[in-house]
Design an enzyme around this catalytic site. Structure first.
Site, PDB file in Angstrom:
ATOM      1  N   ALA A 123       0.838  -1.205   0.000  1.00  0.00           N
ATOM      2  CA  ALA A 123       0.000   0.000   0.000  1.00  0.00           C
ATOM      3  C   ALA A 123       0.870   1.250   0.000  1.00  0.00           C
ATOM      4  O   ALA A 123       1.420   1.642   1.032  1.00  0.00           O
ATOM      5  CB  ALA A 123      -0.925  -0.029   1.218  1.00  0.00           C
ATOM      6  N   PRO A 127      -5.068   8.863  -1.409  1.00  0.00           N
ATOM      7  CA  PRO A 127      -5.979   9.791  -2.092  1.00  0.00           C
ATOM      8  C   PRO A 127      -5.561  11.255  -1.956  1.00  0.00           C
ATOM      9  O   PRO A 127      -5.930  12.083  -2.780  1.00  0.00           O
ATOM     10  CB  PRO A 127      -7.326   9.550  -1.398  1.00  0.00           C
ATOM     11  N   ILE A 155      -5.708  -0.301  -3.718  1.00  0.00           N
ATOM     12  CA  ILE A 155      -4.745  -1.303  -3.264  1.00  0.00           C
ATOM     13  C   ILE A 155      -5.201  -2.704  -3.703  1.00  0.00           C
ATOM     14  O   ILE A 155      -6.178  -3.262  -3.182  1.00  0.00           O
ATOM     15  CB  ILE A 155      -4.549  -1.225  -1.725  1.00  0.00           C
ATOM     16  N   HIS A 337      -9.954  -6.520 -35.970  1.00  0.00           N
ATOM     17  CA  HIS A 337     -11.194  -7.246 -35.657  1.00  0.00           C
ATOM     18  C   HIS A 337     -12.457  -6.539 -36.160  1.00  0.00           C
ATOM     19  O   HIS A 337     -13.538  -7.137 -36.147  1.00  0.00           O
ATOM     20  CB  HIS A 337     -11.319  -7.496 -34.148  1.00  0.00           C
ATOM     21  N   GLY A 338     -12.327  -5.269 -36.520  1.00  0.00           N
ATOM     22  CA  GLY A 338     -13.516  -4.547 -36.973  1.00  0.00           C
ATOM     23  C   GLY A 338     -14.564  -4.444 -35.871  1.00  0.00           C
ATOM     24  O   GLY A 338     -14.228  -4.530 -34.674  1.00  0.00           O
ATOM     25  N   GLU A 362       2.379   0.886 -10.814  1.00  0.00           N
ATOM     26  CA  GLU A 362       3.765   1.135 -10.401  1.00  0.00           C
ATOM     27  C   GLU A 362       4.417   2.279 -11.180  1.00  0.00           C
ATOM     28  O   GLU A 362       5.581   2.185 -11.586  1.00  0.00           O
ATOM     29  CB  GLU A 362       4.558  -0.178 -10.461  1.00  0.00           C
TER      30      GLU A 362
HETATM   31  C1  LIG Z   1      -6.337  -1.050 -10.794  1.00  0.00           C
HETATM   32  C2  LIG Z   1      -5.267  -0.373 -10.009  1.00  0.00           C
HETATM   33  C3  LIG Z   1      -4.525  -1.093  -9.097  1.00  0.00           C
HETATM   34  C4  LIG Z   1      -3.549  -0.481  -8.310  1.00  0.00           C
HETATM   35  N1  LIG Z   1      -2.882  -1.202  -7.349  1.00  0.00           N
HETATM   36  C5  LIG Z   1      -2.066  -0.551  -6.475  1.00  0.00           C
HETATM   37  C6  LIG Z   1      -1.461  -1.256  -5.376  1.00  0.00           C
HETATM   38  O1  LIG Z   1      -1.621  -2.463  -5.224  1.00  0.00           O
HETATM   39  N2  LIG Z   1      -0.726  -0.558  -4.484  1.00  0.00           N
HETATM   40  C7  LIG Z   1      -0.498   0.782  -4.627  1.00  0.00           C
HETATM   41  O2  LIG Z   1       0.180   1.350  -3.793  1.00  0.00           O
HETATM   42  N3  LIG Z   1      -1.045   1.480  -5.668  1.00  0.00           N
HETATM   43  C8  LIG Z   1      -1.817   0.842  -6.583  1.00  0.00           C
HETATM   44  N4  LIG Z   1      -2.389   1.528  -7.635  1.00  0.00           N
HETATM   45  C9  LIG Z   1      -2.141   2.932  -7.763  1.00  0.00           C
HETATM   46  C10 LIG Z   1      -1.254   3.307  -8.951  1.00  0.00           C
HETATM   47  O3  LIG Z   1       0.086   2.929  -8.692  1.00  0.00           O
HETATM   48  C11 LIG Z   1      -1.439   4.799  -9.150  1.00  0.00           C
HETATM   49  O4  LIG Z   1      -2.765   5.001  -9.612  1.00  0.00           O
HETATM   50  C12 LIG Z   1      -0.455   5.398 -10.136  1.00  0.00           C
HETATM   51  O5  LIG Z   1       0.868   5.275  -9.659  1.00  0.00           O
HETATM   52  C13 LIG Z   1      -0.772   6.862 -10.382  1.00  0.00           C
HETATM   53  O6  LIG Z   1      -0.882   7.559  -9.174  1.00  0.00           O
HETATM   54  P1  LIG Z   1      -2.201   8.392  -8.864  1.00  0.00           P
HETATM   55  O7  LIG Z   1      -3.390   7.548  -9.160  1.00  0.00           O
HETATM   56  O8  LIG Z   1      -2.070   8.933  -7.491  1.00  0.00           O
HETATM   57  O9  LIG Z   1      -2.195   9.521  -9.942  1.00  0.00           O
HETATM   58  P2  LIG Z   1      -1.687  11.038  -9.791  1.00  0.00           P
HETATM   59  O10 LIG Z   1      -0.415  11.059  -8.997  1.00  0.00           O
HETATM   60  O11 LIG Z   1      -2.856  11.811  -9.303  1.00  0.00           O
HETATM   61  O12 LIG Z   1      -1.359  11.381 -11.257  1.00  0.00           O
HETATM   62  C14 LIG Z   1      -2.289  11.930 -12.209  1.00  0.00           C
HETATM   63  C15 LIG Z   1      -1.485  12.401 -13.406  1.00  0.00           C
HETATM   64  O13 LIG Z   1      -0.550  13.407 -13.030  1.00  0.00           O
HETATM   65  C16 LIG Z   1       0.790  13.005 -13.329  1.00  0.00           C
HETATM   66  N5  LIG Z   1       1.671  13.402 -12.210  1.00  0.00           N
HETATM   67  C17 LIG Z   1       1.401  13.306 -10.877  1.00  0.00           C
HETATM   68  N6  LIG Z   1       2.456  13.751 -10.162  1.00  0.00           N
HETATM   69  C18 LIG Z   1       3.391  14.152 -11.050  1.00  0.00           C
HETATM   70  C19 LIG Z   1       4.694  14.708 -10.925  1.00  0.00           C
HETATM   71  N7  LIG Z   1       5.233  14.937  -9.717  1.00  0.00           N
HETATM   72  N8  LIG Z   1       5.371  14.996 -12.053  1.00  0.00           N
HETATM   73  C20 LIG Z   1       4.838  14.752 -13.259  1.00  0.00           C
HETATM   74  N9  LIG Z   1       3.617  14.219 -13.438  1.00  0.00           N
HETATM   75  C21 LIG Z   1       2.896  13.933 -12.353  1.00  0.00           C
HETATM   76  C22 LIG Z   1       0.731  11.484 -13.455  1.00  0.00           C
HETATM   77  O14 LIG Z   1       1.748  10.984 -14.316  1.00  0.00           O
HETATM   78  C23 LIG Z   1      -0.664  11.265 -14.041  1.00  0.00           C
HETATM   79  O15 LIG Z   1      -0.630  11.397 -15.430  1.00  0.00           O
HETATM   80  C24 LIG Z   1      -3.304   0.902  -8.485  1.00  0.00           C
HETATM   81  C25 LIG Z   1      -4.009   1.630  -9.456  1.00  0.00           C
HETATM   82  C26 LIG Z   1      -4.973   0.999 -10.213  1.00  0.00           C
HETATM   83  C27 LIG Z   1      -5.740   1.808 -11.222  1.00  0.00           C
END
Ligand SMILES: Cc1cc2nc3c(=O)[nH]c(=O)nc-3n(C[C@H](O)[C@H](O)[C@H](O)COP(=O)(O)OP(=O)(O)OC[C@H]3O[C@@H](n4cnc5c(N)ncnc54)[C@H](O)[C@@H]3O)c2cc1C
Length: 391
Positions: A123, A127, A155, A337-338, A362
């Protein structure tokens, strides 16, 4: 490695492939329709085929596969179903995180992970902040426990997991001596709640939940390794785990090409299979070229890792190229696949959605570009920039 020779390893791989296509593939429509992987039903089968044990060292009851040997297992999982791939990826990659623990922690957790008695998740994401050192989760020392407060979301495996590796800042009651650390939180600890999140676009059926920690008393013995090693531990396990995401993308891309080839030969328009049209051949050729490049990138990174080299740049390059390549390949497979490819009944529709998770898992593209560029601009990386390392 538990397998005495290459032939025994090959036989294991074949066993896994047979199991996945015979027993898991037929379940895919049901998982997609219900949005849920029947994990408790599948747990004994995954156990039987060593799918929880791949990366656990033999000394702890695992198969002790190298990263290069594990990659084909993961690739096959991605071909069959993205949700099951995501679930097992998180558990198996977490082995590298738990390995950074103290000897007694490795002894306590790794054998149970290998058996599949202990499903693990990590984790990081929150948010209210960015990942890693921007974490707002805190664990304040109080006697023999830390009182953990904070929120994590998205997570993977949280619905089923028994152990949660939570990245947070440990600190003194007065806020001094803040250290980024990993706490091992067990399901059921008081003040720890898990809340469902909305269903995902792809990789359906794996759980991705919201974690809430309110004054959770985590024993001090549950610090993974030592306090203050969180950044190092995060980078160490993500380094190889990101290559595994690229391997998963490769599996999705290979399957998309297989399906596109089959369909291109079967679908007839104006009296000829579409495979005979130069425009469609162009799509197929571009897909195969992306796959070839991706396969060789990941092989290079996996072999370097198995030889004991650090691969932070290669890892980000693989992940970045993989997410772009799998995006292009699944786009083109859908075009081949159309209209039928757009229907929920089509596997290409599922692979197209599964591929989009690779963009987020990641680290997003911007983060990987940042890592690569930062290193490129350092003097010691200049040789890599000129390509002298490989050719
Ligand atoms: C289905 C799913 C499973 C997941 N599983 C896990 C898990 O098991 N454990 C875990 O810890 N996380 C997990 N995640 C979280 C995932 O790693 C993050 O969603 C991802 O790293 C992006 O972070 P964020 O959602 O906070 O996006 P944000 O940080 O809000 O990013 C939004 C946009 O802004 C850009 N951005 C943000 N900060 C910067 C910066 N400093 N410089 C440049 N660009 C920036 C990002 O590239 C992106 O395009 C999961 C996500 C999904 C969708």
């Amino acid at each position: 490695m538990i397998f005495p020779d290459e032939a025994a390893y090959r036989a294991y791989l074949q066993d896994v492939k047979t199991f996945l296509w015979r027993e898991i593939d037929p379940l895919v429509p049901q998982i997609e329709a219900q949005g849920r992987i029947p994990f408790e039903e599948l747990r004994p089968k995954f156990r039987q085929h060593g799918l929880f044990a791949c990366l656990v060292p033999e000394a702890y009851g695992g198969l002790g596969l190298s990263a290069t040997q594990y990659a084909p297992v993961l690739k096959e999982l991605a071909k069959v179903h993205g949700g099951i791939r995501a679930m097992l990826h998180v558990h198996n990659s977490s082995v590298h995180l738990i390995e950074t623990g103290r000897p007694e922690q490795r002894q306590q957790y790794l054998p149970r992970m290998a058996q599949g008695d202990l499903l693990v998740c990590f984790a990081l994401t929150e948010p209210d902040s960015g990942s890693g050192l921007d974490s707002k989760a805190t664990a304040v020392r109080q006697g023999d426990v830390y009182l953990l407060n904070g929120r994590k979301h998205l997570i993977t495996n949280a619905r089923e997991a028994e152990l949660f590796a939570v990245f947070c800042f440990t600190q003194n009651p007065d806020g001094s001596e803040r250290a980024f650390s990993v706490l091992l939180v067990e399901r059921g600890m008081p003040g720890f709640t898990i809340e469902p999140m909305a269903p995902t676009m792809g990789c359906v059926g794996a759980s991705h939940e919201f974690l809430r920690f309110e004054q959770v008393p985590v024993p001090r013995t549950h610090v993974l390794g030592e306090e203050g090693r969180g950044s190092e531990q995060m980078l160490a396990f993500l380094e190889i785990s990101r290559v595994f995401i690229a391997v998963a993308a490769l599996g999705t891309a290979e399957r998309a090409l297989e399906l596109a080839l089959e369909w291109a030969k079967r679908r007839v328009t104006f009296g000829k299979p579409i495979a005979s049209r130069q425009a469609v051949q162009g799509y197929l050729a571009e897909m195969a070229t992306d796959i070839y490049a991706l396969r060789h990138m990941v092989l290079d990174a996996l072999r370097k890792y198995d030889a004991g080299q650090r691969i932070p740049e290669e890892s980000s390059m693989c992940k970045l190229f993989a997410l772009e390549a799998v995006g292009r390949v699944t786009d083109k497979a859908l075009l081949v696949h159309g209209g039928l490819g757009y229907l929920k009944s089509s596997r290409i529709e599922m692979l197209y959605r599964d591929a989009r998770l690779n963009w987020l898992e990641e680290g997003t593209p911007t983060i990987h570009k940042l890592i690569i560029a930062r290193t490129l601009l350092q003097e010691e990386f200049a040789a890599f920039g000129r390509g002298e390392e490989l050719l």
